[in-house]
Structures are given as C-alpha cells and as structure tokens.
Design an enzyme around this catalytic site. Structure first.
Site, PDB file in Angstrom:
ATOM      1  CG  ASP A  34      13.042 -20.531   1.896  1.00 25.25           C
ATOM      2  OD1 ASP A  34      13.754 -21.724   1.559  1.00 25.25           O
ATOM      3  OD2 ASP A  34      11.886 -20.584   2.081  1.00 25.25           O
TER       4      ASP A  34
ATOM      5  CG  ASP B 147      19.085 -20.041   5.962  1.00 32.75           C
ATOM      6  OD1 ASP B 147      19.658 -19.186   6.189  1.00 32.75           O
ATOM      7  OD2 ASP B 147      18.504 -20.991   6.156  1.00 32.75           O
TER       8      ASP B 147
ATOM      9  N   GLY C 131      17.262 -14.125  -5.641  1.00 37.60           N
ATOM     10  CA  GLY C 131      17.753 -14.071  -6.897  1.00 37.60           C
ATOM     11  C   GLY C 131      18.910 -15.045  -7.028  1.00 37.60           C
TER      12      GLY C 131
ATOM     13  CE1 TYR D 115       5.459 -25.248  -0.929  1.00 39.20           C
ATOM     14  CE2 TYR D 115       6.801 -26.033   0.817  1.00 39.20           C
ATOM     15  CZ  TYR D 115       5.667 -25.954   0.221  1.00 39.20           C
ATOM     16  OH  TYR D 115       4.430 -26.117   0.991  1.00 39.20           O
TER      17      TYR D 115
ATOM     18  CE1 TYR E 223       7.408 -20.780  -0.502  1.00 41.15           C
ATOM     19  CE2 TYR E 223       9.534 -21.253  -1.090  1.00 41.15           C
ATOM     20  CZ  TYR E 223       8.623 -21.353  -0.203  1.00 41.15           C
ATOM     21  OH  TYR E 223       8.672 -22.429   1.008  1.00 41.15           O
TER      22      TYR E 223
ATOM     23  CG  ASP F 212      13.265   7.884   7.193  1.00 41.82           C
ATOM     24  OD1 ASP F 212      12.209   7.303   6.626  1.00 41.82           O
ATOM     25  OD2 ASP F 212      14.429   8.013   6.877  1.00 41.82           O
TER      26      ASP F 212
END
Length: 683
Positions: A322, A325, A329, A406, A408, A606
C-alpha cells in the site's frame, strides 16, 4: 526554486515540484513525460547530523545543504521507468537514468481513475456487461423506490506470478451496485476480471473468477439474478433509524493547546521533533528529543503488504504494497474538524504531482491534537490517606489513507513519560469476492448473499533510525529465564533472571513470548547513574503470526520483511523501505533481505530497527458492510533511560483544572436548558 528559509526537513513545495518537472521536460525534448511520483529526498545523514547539531548547540554557521527531489516518470507512455534526482536549490539535474528492465513505478491516483473509465467503456467489457441483462432487473427500495443496477470497476495492482511480466498491468475487479451514489458495490461482486496494460490502456484478457468450493470457473457471464445487497450509508439503508440517547461529548481547551508549532517543528511536554509530510509514507518524524536527550533521527511507517489467503487464480495475485504501490500520502484523506480529531487541532497538507508534472494540494492530511487517556500515575499513602494523582495527557499525530476498500488510520501517540505508542486501525470495507449459494470455505467468510471475504494479512513495517544519547547504538534482547535449581542462590527454586543477547550482525530477532523476550536499543557509552547499566529504550510488541504464504511464493519473496517481527540493519543513505524502493509487480524483495543478511556489524554503530506489526484477519459478519476499526499497536518506551520517573513534574490532577461535574448536576442543567429556564423559584 527552494528559498533559504526552508529547513532541510521541510516538505516539498509547489515550486520544487515545478522546478523538478520543468528541468526534466526540458531534458526530454520532444518526448511526452508521464510523471508518477515526485517528492523531497532526505539529505545525506552525515550532513544532516552536522546541521542539526549546530542548529541545536550552536558553535558555527549552519552549513548549506541543497534541497533535492526525486522523480519517477515514463516517456511517451512506454517502458522503461526513469528515475531522476534533482538539485532544486541550484536548478540542475544530478542524475537521470532508466531503471532496470521490468521495474514498474507506483500507481498514480489520476491514472487509476482514468483506467477505470477506460475499462468500463471498452467494447469487450461492455459486451460482457450486456450479458448480465441489467435492463431486465431492478430493485424496489422501500424509501427510494425503483432502482436500477450499475456496474463498477475497481482497478487493482496486478501482483506477480510470472518472471515474464515486464510491463505495468492492472487487474480490474468488477462489481455491481444499486444506482445510487452511496450504494455499496462490494456487496455484489461479479465473476469476471479484466486485465489491461496500465500505460497503453490496451486490453489483455478477461480472467473469470472461481466462486465455488474449488478452483473451477465458468467462463461465461450469466444474467444477473437479484440478491439483497448489504448497505451501509444512511441514505441507502432501508428502514434506517439513528440510535438514540447519544449526547454531545465536547473536548474543550479554553486556554488553547499545550503544544507549539514553529514551521515544521513540534514542541510538547518536553518532546521536540520535526514532522514532514510525503507522498509515500504519509509523514516522517525527524530529530526526536525528549527532555533534551536525543532518541531517534527518523521515524516512519515505511511499508505495508496485504497478501490474501485465496490461492485460486487470479486471487493469488492479490498482494498489495500500500505504500510502495500507491503511497499513504497520495491516498491520504482530507481530515475535518469534529470527525477525525477532537479538540484544538493543527492540520498539515501534502503535495503530490499529477501526470503532467503539476503540483496537487491534498489539504489537511495530518491532524495533531491532545487527548486525555486516563490516569498517568496514582498512589495513596494508606497511612495518611493522602493521594497523588496525575492525568495522562497524550499528543497524537494522525493520518488516514484510503486504499480502495480499506481505510488505515495511523497514529503516533506521545505521552509525558517519554513513550511513543504506535497505533494502526484498519477500517473501511472488506475486499469481497463472488460466492455461490451455500458455499462455505475455510479461507473466507460469507458476509452477505452471494458475497464472501477472503482471509488476509496486514504486515506493516515501521522504521526507527535510532539515536539514543548519540549516534552509536546497539540492539539487544533480554530473555527472562529460571535460575539454576537447588543452588545456594536459589535453594527454594523460585528465582529467575534476565539473560541478555547482543545483536552483533545485521539480521533479525525471533519472537519468544514464553521467555518474555524484549528487544531493546541501548547506548553502551551512556550509563544510567542509578542502574549502572547502559541506558535503553524497549520495543513492547505482542507476539504475532508472520506472513503465512510459502517461502517459495512470490508473496514472501517480495515481502521478506514480513517473515520476522524485528530486523536490525546498519544505516545507509536511501535504505528507507523494507521491501525495497520499487514494489509494484516486483518479483523479489530488494530491501531487508539484502540489508539484513549478516554481512554488516551492527553493534555500537549507526543502527536502524525495523518493526513488523502483523495482523492475520479472518473476516467476520460484524465487519460487513463497514468494519469497526480493528486495532493493533506497540509501544516504544524508556527502559531505564532516565534515572527516575521523568513525569514527576506533571501537576497533580484537581477539579479546578479539569472541571468535571456530577451526573445529577449535569442532568439537572440539561433539563433546565431544555425547558428554556435556568432559574429556580419556590413561589
């Protein structure tokens, strides 16, 4: 062109999008450029850390770091996919090249709407729809009267099942609904599924869908025999009557909010960090501090895959990424007062690109607010009867993305003790499939007449670029195990202790709920003066089932991150996404399977932690036609990072501040208001 006032972590601007696409159009000459995604690129971390340290502590002038963008695009609606990096501060292209053969870019919202219309108007599809004989059927709605049926197309990413697919494809699932704008098409899935080329809009074939107990399909579309649809919108639900008795619950902050926003910098209750919206992740946090101490360089949801359980063709290809693909945003909701957040709200916007290279504003994709969440701490001294009580105030950052069926809801919730709760709620509508009458399976749930919802999983990857008290961190895990029995130390065999394991090489940490295994990030050079051990933050995650598909499946090859709950990698610039940069029709994972292969030392360096939040979802009838939000979360919390409770400075709770009232008084006040009088008399 980017102005000097922009911070290195500020989100992309309209001018930066225009600069990026204009430079690439000029370079492309006569070619028609089809843009797919344009956004800001993080600066190299080494430069950014220098900038942030000077910004915080001073000592010299802030270094100049040019702002960069990336762009994905096609030329003349043909492969290959191109990727460019542009210096928008100085108006020049840093690099521009074709991606490897078969690389498919993310899907653009504009393109998906276009191909939906193309499919519905295509002669082959119109001929298939004609077989339904919809002119002969209608539905008598109790309040709306006679309603016809209309066909709806829902384009899906194609998934993967062959190494031979080298061009972008779309798998369209077809539905039908009552001819009303708010009718629920997921209630009437059809049994044919067209495949089209994404760029050329060329028809490829029709896949026919199995709807019985096995893989057998009927390769013909039969006349539709009306079944009762399952509706959710009040304008369509027959005999709709709203539930009574719910009175307003108003979140009031008469003195305003307790958080402050300066540009993209947030300060609240000893927290400080920067937030930046973007088209892929929705948003990311940078330079996260609590009580003046560094915790994380960057935090974001970076990927989610949703593989479905039905192994029959073509459902086997239903595996969405999601973020990679589509983009959280790109698909973000515009949030509204009184609906998505309550109280005093600050909103942030997102900007994306359209196919022509123009900026598109998506307003109010992020809402930020405070909320009360019960008691923070409480103790009553039973000797004196004196009680200390504080309320738990939280600061919430929320975004909501709609990816086809959906929704989210992603929340990052900050408390006053230094903890971050990562919350995800899944709601919206189940993705449905046609189902023959009385056909019961063990991989799906019948949710209405002629409709079933397949089992599926949601596997979300959250990336934490750690910076606890400095730039060198270590990941450990503690197991809690019984002490050796019948020893002088444990003669009654009741003792247990922690066994610590250091993660030395890039890789993963297995779950072990029966040893209460707890993953922690520590700083070996920062010793807690109270415990005399390294300071730590822990990741409290419930043990969860990981991806269920076979290791030999494309589902797992493409989403290797979904096989484990915790991953540890050594930081490298541009390693941001768990399944790799390009996921659409990918055939293998180019992310954590490469970066966590044991080749890098990750101790005292790091370090990046990747957390997989997993949900196996067997649908239930209560989740259709709309699904009450399914809730999953984990906690990132200090574990002897401070020398004592850091929230002891929170003011004690009292009613002069909180202004609660007795039920009886509120009821009387409401009755007086309803009667139009607030005066009482004995006359």
């Amino acid at each position: 062109m980017a102005g000097p006032q922009l911070h290195i972590f500020d989100p992309i601007t309209d001018d930066e999008i225009k600069t990026t696409t204009s430079l690439l159009k000029d370079l492309g000459g006569d070619a028609k450029l089809h843009f797919i995604q344009v956004d800001r690129l993080d600066p190299p971390k080494k430069q950014a850390i220098e900038y942030l340290n000077i910004e915080r502590y001073g000592g010299s002038k802030l270094p100049y770091i040019p702002r960069r963008t990336y762009a994905y695009y096609y030329k003349n609606n043909k492969m290959p996919l191109y990727k460019a990096i542009v210096n928008v501060s100085e108006n020049h292209i840093i690099c521009n090249q074709a991606t490897p053969e078969g690389t498919v870019g993310p899907l653009l919202p504009d393109d998906m709407l276009d191909i939906e219309n193309v499919i519905l108007e295509h002669p082959v599809i119109k001929a298939e729809i004609a077989k339904l004989q919809l002119d002969k059927v209608f539905y008598n709605h109790k309040t709306l009267g006679k309603l016809n049926y209309v066909v709806v197309c829902e384009p899906w990413m194609y998934g993967t099942d062959s190494p031979n697919e080298k061009i972008p494809l779309i798998q369209a699932y077809m539905y039908m609904k009552l001819d009303h704008p708010e009718a629920n098409h997921y209630s009437i899935p059809l049994k044919f599924s067209p495949v089209f080329e994404y760029l050329s809009h060329k028809f490829v074939r029709i896949d026919y869908l199995p709807s019985g107990p096995d893989e057998v399909v009927i390769k013909d579309t039969l006349p539709y025999k009306p079944l009762k649809s399952v509706e959710y919108h009040p304008n369509v639900v027959e005999d709709y009557k709203p539930r009574e008795g719910l009175k307003p619950l108003i979140v009031s902050q008469p003195d305003g909010a307790s958080f402050n926003i300066d540009g993209n910098k947030i300060t609240w209750q000893d927290w400080e960090f920067r937030i930046s919206t973007n088209v892929r992740e929705g948003f990311a946090l940078y330079d996260v501090f609590f009580k003046g101490r560094s915790l994380f360089y960057r935090v974001a949801l970076n990927e989610m895959t949703v593989p479905y359980a039905d192994g029959r063709a073509p459902f086997h290809r239903k595996q969405a990424f999601d973020l990679g693909d589509c983009g959280f945003g790109n698909t973000a909701n515009s949030l509204a007062l009184g609906c998505h957040c309550l109280g005093v709200i600050k909103y942030l916007d997102t900007r994306r690109v359209d196919r022509e290279g123009n900026p598109v504003l998506i307003p109010s994709t992020i809402c930020m607010h405070e909320q009360d969440y019960g008691i923070l701490f409480l103790h009553q001294n039973y000797r004196t009867g004196s009680t200390v009580t504080t309320r738990r105030r939280e600061f919430v950052i929320q975004t909501i993305a709609t990816v086809a069926n959906y929704e989210y809801i992603v929340n990052l919730v900050f408390d006053q003790v230094g903890a971050i709760t990562v919350q995800v709620r899944a709601t919206g509508i189940l993705s449905t499939m046609p189902n023959d009458e009385n056909n019961v399976t063990n991989f799906g749930t019948i949710v209405g007449p002629g409709v079933t919802a397949a089992f599926h999983q949601h596997l979300l990857s959250f990336r934490f670029d750690t910076r606890l008290d400095g730039d060198k961190n270590t990941v450990v895990y503690d197991d809690y195990v019984p002490m050796e029995e019948n020893t002088p130390m444990n003669p009654y065999n009741v003792g247990y202790e922690a066994k610590r394991t250091f993660v030395e090489k890039s890789g993963y940490v297995d779950q072990s709920p029966f040893t209460n295994r707890t993953v922690k990030v520590i700083n070996e050079s920062s010793i807690n003066p109270t415990t005399l051990k390294p300071v730590a933050y822990k990741f409290e995650m419930p043990a969860r089932q990981m991806i269920l598909a076979s290791p030999n499946s494309y589902n797992v090859k493409r989403a290797h991150y979904g096989t484990k709950q915790f991953w540890v990698s050594k930081y490298q610039d541009d390693q941001l996404y768990a399944a790799g940069e390009f996921t659409n029709q990918s055939q293998t994972d180019t992310g954590l399977s490469k970066w966590c292969d044991g080749s890098d030392s990750v101790r005292n360096t790091d370090t990046v932690v990747w957390c997989t939040l997993a949900l196996t979802h067997p649908p239930s009838t209560e989740q259709f036609p709309l699904m009450a939000s399914d809730f999953l979360q984990f906690l990132v919390t200090p574990a002897s990072f401070f020398d004592k409770n850091p929230a002891l400075d929170i003011p004690l709770a009292n009613n002069e501040f909180n202004k609660s009232v007795y039920y009886e008084d509120a009821k009387a006040a409401a009755a007086a208001k309803k009667s139009g009088s607030c005066c009482k008399t004995n006359l």
